[in-house]
Design a protein around this motif. Structure first.
Motif, short mmCIF file in Angstrom:
data_model
loop_
_atom_site.label_atom_id
_atom_site.label_comp_id
_atom_site.label_asym_id
_atom_site.label_seq_id
_atom_site.Cartn_x
_atom_site.Cartn_y
_atom_site.Cartn_z
N SER A 115 0.86 -1.10 -0.50
CA SER A 115 0.32 -0.10 0.07
C SER A 115 0.78 1.19 -0.28
CB SER A 115 -1.15 -0.16 0.97
OG SER A 115 -1.63 -1.15 1.19
N LEU A 116 1.85 1.30 1.00
CA LEU A 116 2.67 1.85 0.94
C LEU A 116 3.68 2.84 -0.65
CD1 LEU A 116 4.04 4.68 2.89
CD2 LEU A 116 5.97 2.95 3.04
N PHE A 117 3.76 1.52 -1.34
CA PHE A 117 4.52 1.69 -2.34
C PHE A 117 3.40 2.26 -3.38
CE2 PHE A 117 8.07 -1.45 -1.23
CZ PHE A 117 9.27 -0.51 -2.42
N THR A 118 2.48 2.00 -2.78
CA THR A 118 1.14 2.34 -4.32
C THR A 118 1.40 3.85 -3.91
OG1 THR A 118 -0.33 0.58 -4.33
CG2 THR A 118 -1.70 1.88 -5.15
N MET A 119 1.34 4.16 -2.54
CA MET A 119 0.98 6.19 -3.11
C MET A 119 2.04 6.39 -3.11
SD MET A 119 1.93 8.04 -0.61
CE MET A 119 2.65 7.64 1.12
N LEU A 120 3.48 5.34 -2.43
CA LEU A 120 4.47 6.63 -3.33
C LEU A 120 4.38 6.82 -4.73
CD1 LEU A 120 7.11 5.78 -0.11
CD2 LEU A 120 5.68 8.15 -0.80
N MET A 121 4.88 5.28 -5.47
CA MET A 121 5.31 5.39 -6.77
C MET A 121 4.03 4.83 -8.06
SD MET A 121 7.92 5.42 -6.07
CE MET A 121 9.14 5.04 -7.26
N GLY A 122 2.53 4.99 -7.56
CA GLY A 122 1.49 4.89 -8.38
C GLY A 122 1.50 6.42 -9.12
N LYS A 123 0.70 6.18 -10.30
CA LYS A 123 0.50 7.27 -11.27
C LYS A 123 0.02 8.66 -10.98
CE LYS A 123 3.24 5.74 -15.32
NZ LYS A 123 3.46 4.80 -16.28
N ARG A 144 0.73 13.81 -1.97
CA ARG A 144 1.34 15.75 -1.64
C ARG A 144 0.29 15.36 -0.12
NH1 ARG A 144 0.84 20.69 -3.98
NH2 ARG A 144 -0.50 21.83 -2.20
N LEU A 145 -0.46 14.79 0.21
CA LEU A 145 -1.30 15.15 1.74
C LEU A 145 -0.36 13.82 2.56
CD1 LEU A 145 -4.59 13.79 0.96
CD2 LEU A 145 -3.72 16.59 1.71
N TRP A 146 1.23 12.93 1.81
CA TRP A 146 1.76 12.34 3.07
C TRP A 146 2.80 13.05 3.18
CZ3 TRP A 146 7.23 10.68 2.44
CH2 TRP A 146 7.28 9.58 3.39
N ILE A 147 3.38 14.19 2.06
CA ILE A 147 4.57 14.79 1.94
C ILE A 147 3.76 15.50 3.28
CG2 ILE A 147 5.92 16.45 1.03
CD1 ILE A 147 5.44 14.34 -2.14
N GLU A 148 3.39 16.71 3.12
CA GLU A 148 2.93 17.54 4.31
C GLU A 148 2.35 17.23 5.98
OE1 GLU A 148 -1.16 18.52 2.90
OE2 GLU A 148 -0.20 20.40 1.02
#
Length: 629
Positions: A600-608, A615-619
């Motif tokens: 799930s984390l990879f999908t959020m980080l690498m999914g197009k 953006r939410l995760w980075i904030e």
């Protein structure tokens, strides 16, 4: 050359084909086949009966030549009007002589010219010469052949009943009005086939009509006496079904002979259908830009039964599995295309369904053409030319370093221990493989080289993977200790987690940790000069604090930062990153998150399509970032 040796079906088929030829010529209305209790089989028809008179040159009964001599058949007489068998099954002239040669015993009865004639063969030789045994009515005519196959010539002496029944049923389909029966003497069971609607009724019985995209397309056309290209009577009858199902049902015949391997008549049907559909699609402007229809796109989901009449058929081998007559392509295509074009333009909505299905297949084919297979030579994967391999093959020792850049690769090659360490330099940043289909992975040269070098094909977490081809016990990612190096690390970790998860699960994946800083400390009193390597700024600060506590003046040390692995000498790279005794190698595992959360984390980080979530995760996590400005 002349028969199949798996079982005796073909030698029985030769006899059935002779009976069918009589029906095709309009002289027979019944074909009766009986499977005897003792393993023999009887084929009887009500045709004209095989000629029993003496051959004018050979001075032996014609029937004896037919069953006892090669290339003596009466089917060489090819005249559509006068010929006895204008559209018979072939020109080899061996036919039932092969049946006779491969039978323990063959008994023949002929009714002809108001007489009943009998003769017998054993192992292909006449044991009871032709003899008139009875007088019958003038209307009584036909032939009965009773034979017992010689089991020693076949892998199995038993007839495959399902294949025999299908053969007989197809004869009934292709001979409208002719009654075909099959009786099993042991059980007393009799099956009878007679088709009035011919090919369409047959195809409808073999497929699920609910899967049809459009109604059955039927056609029948034969050349007349004025045809400039083909002999009178030559032509074809066909029924075609376009279905949504992936499985297709296809049968073809030439002069009633099944052609399971297809041939030029099927090519003609394919060409005719393709040209008609292509013409319709172009006429109605249905083709999207950049899409090019091929025959396979139109033919992909077509089921059909095709019956072709050819005056002089040329087959591939005596078993007649494939038609080779070149003119059959033009013959069938020339009749099918105009018939289908007329139908399509009379039924435009149906035509559009067929064209759209073909276009979808063309688009899928185009996508599939972009799939790249792993390059192989002689069945063995060729190791990448830029791989510098090691000497050992013991995977408990061997390791390969995936190194960022050619310059770093050069240092790694010189600094490694070649007995167990291999080097594979990578150029640039690897493709983000998170959403790349497995079939298209090898379009990327770097990924192709990685897969070939490690000896494991891409797979998913659910696959049962054979890792016996694994060439290295440790696969080590070696990149610069800067932001770009971290990016390459993430891309490679994505590749392995997504397409090589078994390597991660079994602990074969590692990340090499080269230092970012080098600190040279001058000699202090009795202390000699020293050098230290620090992975990151945190370690650097900790080292400097320790030096201060030791009383070392700040002017006594010099801090150097490696801009990349290429700046390291081979000795430095060996000492800091590759020497098993001094390096810091990080084994990659799922940690506390586990597989599902990691995915799930990879999908959020690498999914197009996950930019909003990123953006939410980075904030939320931005304060944890170490920004290298």
């Amino acid at each position: 050359m002349y028969t199949r040796t798996e079982n005796p079906l073909h030698i029985v088929q030769e006899v059935i084909d002779n009976a069918a030829d009589e029906a095709l010529a309009g002289h027979a209305k019944r074909i009766d086949v009986t499977l005897l209790t003792d393993g023999g089989i009887t084929v009887e028809d009500d045709g004209r009966g095989i000629p029993v008179g003496l051959h004018p040159e050979e001075k032996v009964p014609v029937v004896e030549l037919v069953f006892g001599r090669l290339h003596a058949g009466g089917k060489f007489e090819k005249h559509a009007k006068e010929g006895a068998y204008a559209f018979s099954g072939g020109l080899h002239g061996v036919g039932v002589s092969v049946t006779n040669a491969l039978s323990k015993r063959l008994e023949l009865t002929v009714w002809r010219d108001a007489g009943q004639y009998e003769m017998c063969f054993e192992e292909g030789h006449v044991t009871e010469p032709l003899e008139k045994t009875a007088t019958v009515g003038k209307r009584r005519s036909g032939t009965r052949v009773r034979l017992w196959p010689q089991a020693k010539y076949f892998d199995s002496g038993h007839l495959p009943l399902n294949d025999l029944i299908r053969l007989l049923r197809s004869k009934a389909v292709l001979l409208p009005g002719v009654v075909v029966t099959f009786t099993q003497e042991k059980s007393g069971e009799t099956q009878t086939w007679q088709y009035k609607d011919g090919l369409q009724e047959y195809l409808a019985s073999e497929i699920d009509e609910s899967t049809l995209m459009v109604p059955f397309l039927t056609g029948e056309q034969y050349a007349d006496a004025n045809d400039a290209s083909f002999s009178e009577g030559e032509g074809a009858q066909w029924v075609v079904a376009w279905r949504d199902e992936a499985t297709v049902f296809r049968e073809s015949y030439v002069n009633l002979i099944p052609t399971p391997a297809g041939g030029t008549h099927e090519s003609g049907l394919r060409e005719g259908l393709f040209l008609a559909v292509k013409s319709f699609a172009e006429l109605h402007s249905l083709l999207p830009k950049g899409v090019r229809l091929l025959a396979e796109d139109v033919f992909a989901k077509v089921s059909f039964v095709l019956s072709t009449k050819v005056l002089d058929p040329q087959f591939q081998g005596q078993i007649k599995e494939r038609l080779n007559s070149r003119d059959a392509v033009r013959l069938v295509s020339g009749f099918v295309r105009p018939s289908l074009e007329l139908w399509l333009n009379q039924h435009v909505e149906y035509g559009k369904k067929i064209a759209e299905a073909a276009i979808r297949h063309a688009q899928a084919r185009t996508r599939a053409a972009q799939k790249v297979e792993k390059r192989k030579s002689s069945g063995v994967a060729v190791l990448p030319g830029k791989l510098t391999d090691c000497e050992s093959t013991d995977i408990s020792r061997t390791e390969v370093f995936l190194v960022e850049g050619d310059s770093a690769g050069g240092s790694a090659k010189m600094g490694r221990d070649k007995s167990f360490q291999a080097i594979l330099p990578l150029r640039g940043k690897v493709l983000n493989a998170w959403e790349v289909d497995r079939d298209r992975l090898f379009a990327n040269n770097e990924i192709h080289d990685i897969a070939v070098a490690i000896g494991v094909d891409p797979h998913s977490a659910d696959d049962e993977v054979d890792l016996s081809g694994l060439r290295y016990g440790r696969v080590c990612i070696l990149s610069d200790a800067d932001v770009d190096g971290s990016h390459i690390q993430v891309l490679l970790l994505t590749l392995f987690f997504r397409h090589f998860p078994k390597l991660v699960e079994q602990g074969h994946l590692f990340v090499a940790r080269p230092p970012l800083f080098r600190v040279d400390v001058s000699a202090q009193g009795k202390r000699p000069a020293r050098k230290f390597y620090c992975l990151d700024e945190g370690e650097l600060e900790a080292l400097l604090e320790r030096l201060r506590q030791e009383g070392v003046r700040e002017q006594a040390w010099r801090i150097g930062r490696f801009k990349g692995l290429g700046e390291m000498s081979p000795e430095q790279l060996w000492e800091t990153t590759m020497n098993p005794d001094t390096r810091r190698l990080l084994q990659v595992s799922y940690g506390d998150l586990g597989f599902d959360q990691t995915r799930s984390l990879f999908t959020m980080l690498m999914g197009k399509g996950e930019s909003a979530q990123r953006r939410l995760w980075i904030e939320e996590k931005g304060n944890l970032a170490q920004v290298d400005l």
